[in-house]
Write an enzyme that holds these catalytic residues in place. Structure first.
Site, short mmCIF file in Angstrom:
data_model
loop_
_atom_site.label_atom_id
_atom_site.label_comp_id
_atom_site.label_asym_id
_atom_site.label_seq_id
_atom_site.Cartn_x
_atom_site.Cartn_y
_atom_site.Cartn_z
N ARG A 96 0.87 -1.17 0.00
CA ARG A 96 0.00 0.00 0.00
C ARG A 96 0.91 1.23 0.00
O ARG A 96 2.12 1.12 0.06
CB ARG A 96 -1.03 0.00 1.15
CG ARG A 96 -0.74 -0.80 2.35
CD ARG A 96 0.42 -0.26 3.16
NE ARG A 96 0.24 1.16 3.40
CZ ARG A 96 1.21 2.02 3.65
NH1 ARG A 96 2.47 1.62 3.68
NH2 ARG A 96 0.97 3.29 3.84
N GLY A 97 0.27 2.42 -0.05
CA GLY A 97 1.06 3.64 -0.21
C GLY A 97 1.11 3.96 -1.69
O GLY A 97 1.41 3.08 -2.51
N ALA A 98 0.82 5.22 -2.02
CA ALA A 98 0.62 5.57 -3.43
C ALA A 98 1.78 5.17 -4.36
O ALA A 98 1.57 4.50 -5.38
CB ALA A 98 0.31 7.06 -3.54
N ASP A 112 -1.83 10.88 -1.64
CA ASP A 112 -2.23 9.88 -2.66
C ASP A 112 -2.58 10.53 -3.98
O ASP A 112 -2.57 9.88 -5.03
CB ASP A 112 -3.41 9.06 -2.15
CG ASP A 112 -2.95 8.17 -1.02
OD1 ASP A 112 -2.89 8.65 0.12
OD2 ASP A 112 -2.58 7.01 -1.29
N GLN A 137 -1.89 2.24 10.10
CA GLN A 137 -0.60 2.23 9.39
C GLN A 137 0.50 2.94 10.17
O GLN A 137 1.68 2.61 10.04
CB GLN A 137 -0.74 2.89 8.00
CG GLN A 137 -1.52 2.09 7.00
CD GLN A 137 -2.97 2.50 6.96
OE1 GLN A 137 -3.55 2.91 7.96
NE2 GLN A 137 -3.60 2.39 5.79
N ASN A 168 -5.14 12.66 1.08
CA ASN A 168 -4.26 11.73 1.81
C ASN A 168 -5.13 10.94 2.79
O ASN A 168 -6.35 11.13 2.87
CB ASN A 168 -3.15 12.50 2.54
CG ASN A 168 -2.08 11.58 3.11
OD1 ASN A 168 -1.60 10.68 2.41
ND2 ASN A 168 -1.70 11.77 4.35
N LYS A 169 -4.50 10.08 3.53
CA LYS A 169 -5.19 9.18 4.46
C LYS A 169 -6.18 9.94 5.35
O LYS A 169 -5.89 11.04 5.81
CB LYS A 169 -4.13 8.46 5.31
CG LYS A 169 -4.64 7.48 6.34
CD LYS A 169 -5.58 6.44 5.78
CE LYS A 169 -4.97 5.63 4.66
NZ LYS A 169 -6.00 4.83 3.91
O1 MRU Z 1 -4.42 3.20 2.37
P1 MRU Z 1 -2.94 3.35 2.24
O2 MRU Z 1 -2.17 2.73 3.34
O3 MRU Z 1 -2.47 2.95 0.87
O4 MRU Z 1 -2.73 4.92 2.36
C1 MRU Z 1 -1.43 5.45 2.32
C2 MRU Z 1 -1.38 6.91 2.52
O5 MRU Z 1 -2.39 7.56 2.71
C3 MRU Z 1 -0.06 7.57 2.40
O6 MRU Z 1 0.01 8.68 3.24
C4 MRU Z 1 0.13 8.04 0.95
O7 MRU Z 1 -0.07 6.99 0.06
C5 MRU Z 1 1.43 8.65 0.72
S1 MRU Z 1 2.69 7.41 0.67
C6 MRU Z 1 4.17 8.09 0.29
#
Ligand code: MRU
Length: 366
Positions: free
Chosen positions: A53-55, A243, A202, A253-254
């Site tokens: 996960r993470g963009a 994201d 996370q 973002n999250k």
């Molecule tokens: O749902 P996730 O864990 O994929 O969400 C991740 C985030 O919101 C991060 O802050 C975002 O992707 C930036 S990662 C460099």
């Protein structure tokens, strides 16, 4: 970054097993499980069910998924079908579409017989580029942290971060964490407040694990504590990832990021977003209305995951039977609440002017 002294990326292709390998993040911090992804279903499942996960890492995984699929069937039909399957896995992070488009733009003009090798080379290049982008974000963000340290006479710099925008969310370094890692290496006294980041935690599971592994001073805090700490002068700067950021600087973002930005504004705490350029969606301006927000299962809200006394990872129900739940996974912080964007090309205002000055090739689209 390193795990027990050994350098790792979050995804790589391994010649010995002839497969792409990932760290399966569902088990961290309790277990380090490395698993191979071998076919399109593996890649789509790994993204959808958040093994990765993470963009930026979602994008890199999709690139590798397309590369492996091209080795099996490099036809035009399969190229387009693979794009569709991988694109449909998660809706919010724009890096997914960016990586798939970059792969297709490289592969579509080639005769099918040449696509397999070209696809692996391109996926590798996307990963290497991600590492370099994040390294540069770290260097650019380091300047901010140095300034704060100097203003405090060399005193401790306290950063608050939300979710995991660390190396596990990218191929390496992380976005929001890269300036922190660079600052620690530069000898700046750093401390990180890690939001736990319900519902999936996370922050508690992944960012805290990263900080621990790299011996960065940190405290885990509940999501509701950030405003209180800011009111009492305990936070010098907020740095989060994103994201999808729009051409006018709205930051998706999250879930919960927006509340941190509001608290930061109310308390004059600078609020920065670490932003790799593939996370900018130049086709969108109004983040609130134009970005699709993923809604995930209510079970992530009614249950929490932890490690039981026997060492096994278990889901524990925390709400009564029959209670429903809403679970929007992301929110949008309007550009007005963002102090600046830390990109690989430098730091800019979260405005069309600031962004297009750093990325003039997109100026007309903005
Ligand atoms: O749902 P996730 O864990 O994929 O969400 C991740 C985030 O919101 C991060 O802050 C975002 O992707 C930036 S990662 C460099």
């Amino acid at each position: 970054m390193k795990i027990n002294g050994t350098p790792y990326r979050s995804i790589w292709r391994d010649a010995a097993s002839d497969a792409v390998q990932i760290i399966d993040q569902r088990w961290l911090p309790h277990e380090l499980r490395i698993v191979p992804l071998r076919n399109l279903n593996d890649f789509a499942t790994a993204i959808r069910d958040m093994w990765v996960r993470g963009a930026p890492l979602i994008g890199a995984t999709a690139a590798w998924g397309m590369a492996e699929e091209m080795a099996r069937d490099p036809s035009d039909t399969n190229l387009n079908a693979t794009w569709d399957v991988l694109h449909d896995t998660r809706p919010t992070a724009i890096n997914l579409r960016w990586a798939l488009d970059a792969m297709r733009a490289t592969l579509a003009p080639l005769p099918p017989a040449k696509r397999a090798d070209a696809a692996r080379a391109k996926a590798e290049a996307i990963c290497d580029e991600d590492v370099e982008i994040n390294r540069r974000i770290g260097e650019n963000g380091l300047a901010l942290l140095r300034d704060i340290a100097a203003r405090k006479g060399g005193g401790r710099v306290n950063v608050l971060t939300h979710c995991n925008a660390g190396w596990l969310a990218t191929v390496d370094w992380g976005t929001a964490t890269s300036p922190i890692y660079h600052a620690v290496e530069a000898g700046i006294d750093m401390h990180v407040f890690v939001d736990e980041t319900r519902p999936r935690n996370q922050g508690a599971l992944l960012t805290a694990w990263e900080m621990n592994s790299h011996r960065v001073s940190h405290d885990l805090i509940v999501d509701n504590a950030g405003g209180h700490l800011m009111q009492h002068g305990e936070v010098d700067i907020v740095i989060v990832g994103t994201d999808r950021t729009t051409a006018r600087g709205d930051v998706c973002n999250k879930i919960g990021t927006y509340l941190k930005a509001l608290a930061a504004k109310a308390n004059d705490v600078p609020f920065y977003v670490a932003l790799p350029s593939p996370t900018i969606d130049w086709t969108v301006r109004d983040g609130l209305r134009e970005i699709p927000i993923e809604e995930r299962s209510g079970r992530e809200v009614t249950h929490v995951q932890g490690r039981g006394p026997d060492g096994r990872v278990v889901d524990v129900q925390i709400s009564p039977d029959g209670t429903g739940a809403r679970n929007p996974a992301f929110d949008v912080t309007p550009a007005e609440l963002v102090t600046g964007l830390i990109t690989e090309r430098g730091i800019c205002a979260a405005t069309p002017k600031g962004m297009s000055a750093l990325f003039p090739e997109y100026a007309t689209a903005a």
